[in-house]
Design a protein around this motif. Structure first.
Motif, PDB file in Angstrom:
ATOM      1  N   SER A  45     -59.881  65.687  25.881  1.00 12.82           N
ATOM      2  CA  SER A  45     -60.016  66.564  24.692  1.00 12.82           C
ATOM      3  C   SER A  45     -61.563  67.154  25.080  1.00 12.82           C
ATOM      4  CB  SER A  45     -60.038  65.940  23.473  1.00 12.82           C
ATOM      5  OG  SER A  45     -58.674  65.620  23.175  1.00 12.82           O
ATOM      6  N   ASP A 166     -54.971  71.565  23.244  1.00  9.55           N
ATOM      7  CA  ASP A 166     -55.134  70.172  23.390  1.00  9.55           C
ATOM      8  C   ASP A 166     -54.115  69.427  22.594  1.00  9.55           C
ATOM      9  OD1 ASP A 166     -56.115  67.703  23.512  1.00  9.55           O
ATOM     10  OD2 ASP A 166     -57.860  68.050  22.310  1.00  9.55           O
ATOM     11  N   GLU A 167     -53.121  68.881  23.498  1.00  6.70           N
ATOM     12  CA  GLU A 167     -51.654  68.015  22.865  1.00  6.70           C
ATOM     13  C   GLU A 167     -51.223  68.811  21.521  1.00  6.70           C
ATOM     14  OE1 GLU A 167     -51.732  64.057  23.113  1.00  6.70           O
ATOM     15  OE2 GLU A 167     -53.627  63.727  23.630  1.00  6.70           O
TER      16      GLU A 167
HETATM   17 MG    MG Z   1     -57.506  64.117  23.025  1.00 10.48          MG
END
Ligand code: MG
Ligand code: ADP
Length: 245
Positions: A45, A166-167
């Motif tokens: 991240s 991000d995910e």
């Molecule tokens: Mg992360």
């Protein structure tokens, strides 16, 4: 190579003296999709936020279309920031605004479009993620998958040069993951340049130009999906893959 659309060159980032991204390099050519995997806390991240120019970096540099964009003054930075779209794990929609207002607001506030034009364009992008009929709904009236698709529309409407995810599906119930991945696959097919942190390995296999493995702040390997999955070169990657699968 200097013809990368977006490039991190030995980027390092520390928090409170602790280096969480360590000389990480990554380059994404126009229309390429890079998928980043790795254990929790490995710096995925943080690296993405550095690429999105949301964090000042401590070492290395970020380049957009060959020009250095890290370390610029805030005003120039803000201009480049709006060229990179970012989608977060937890959607980050404004709760007190409708889907349409969420998608429009950047056009009005940042791009200074007239309301009418912003509204038309926002509706077009809601249509693109299959949610035109939800334009007047508030986030709390939408499922997680729908909220994430609104967040994608909100980023896309700004016509970014690259999209970072991000995910994007990891906060979603399993049956809602597919609708978000379908939108992302569509974007990839249309030639969007993307960097995606995701452990959806089938998606990665299908869509990625290459896959990167991060561990302890470093990019420890990068390979095209076939090779990455069938013959990863690091023991760490093999172990991680066996856990995720
Ligand atoms: Mg992360
Ligand atoms: N804003 C922050 N302040 C302090 N430490 C942070 C911050 N963001 C991330 N970290 C730390 O940096 C490390 C990497 O975090 P992160 O980039 O979120 O990893 P990942 O996304 O791979 O799980 C972790 O140890 C995390 O606690």
């Amino acid at each position: 190579m200097n013809d990368a659309l977006l490039r991190a060159d030995e980027v390092s980032k520390s928090y409170d003296g602790l280096e969480v991204v360590r000389r990480a390099s990554l380059e994404v050519g126009r229309g390429e999709v890079k998928v980043i995997i790795g254990p929790s806390g490995s710096g995925k991240s943080t690296l993405l936020r550095c690429l999105a120019l949301l964090e000042p970096i401590d070492g290395g540099a970020v380049f957009l279309e060959g020009g250095r964009v890290s370390g610029l003054k805030e005003k120039e930075l803000a201009a480049h920031r709006s060229e990179i779209g970012m989608v977060f794990q937890r959607f980050n929609l404004f709760q007190n605004m409708t889907a349409l207002a969420n998608v429009m607001c950047g056009l009005v506030e940042v791009r200074r479009l007239k309301k009418k034009e912003a509204r038309e364009r926002a509706l077009e992008f809601l249509e693109r993620v299959g949610l035109r009929d939800k334009a007047d709904s508030y986030p709390e009236e939408l499922s997680g998958g729908q909220q994430q698709r609104v967040a994608i529309a909100r980023a896309l409407v700004m016509r970014p040069k690259a999209m970072l995810f991000d995910e994007p599906t990891s906060a979603l119930d399993v049956e809602l993951v597919r609708e978000v991945l379908d939108v992302m696959e569509g974007l990839a097919r249309d030639g969007m340049t993307m960097v995606v942190v995701s452990h959806e390995l089938r998606f990665a296999h299908h869509v990625a130009s290459s896959i990167l493995m991060m561990d302890d702040g470093r990019v420890i390997e990068e390979a095209p999906p076939e090779q990455f999955f069938s013959a990863p070169s690091h023991e760490r990657t093999k172990r991680f893959l066996s856990l995720v699968e």
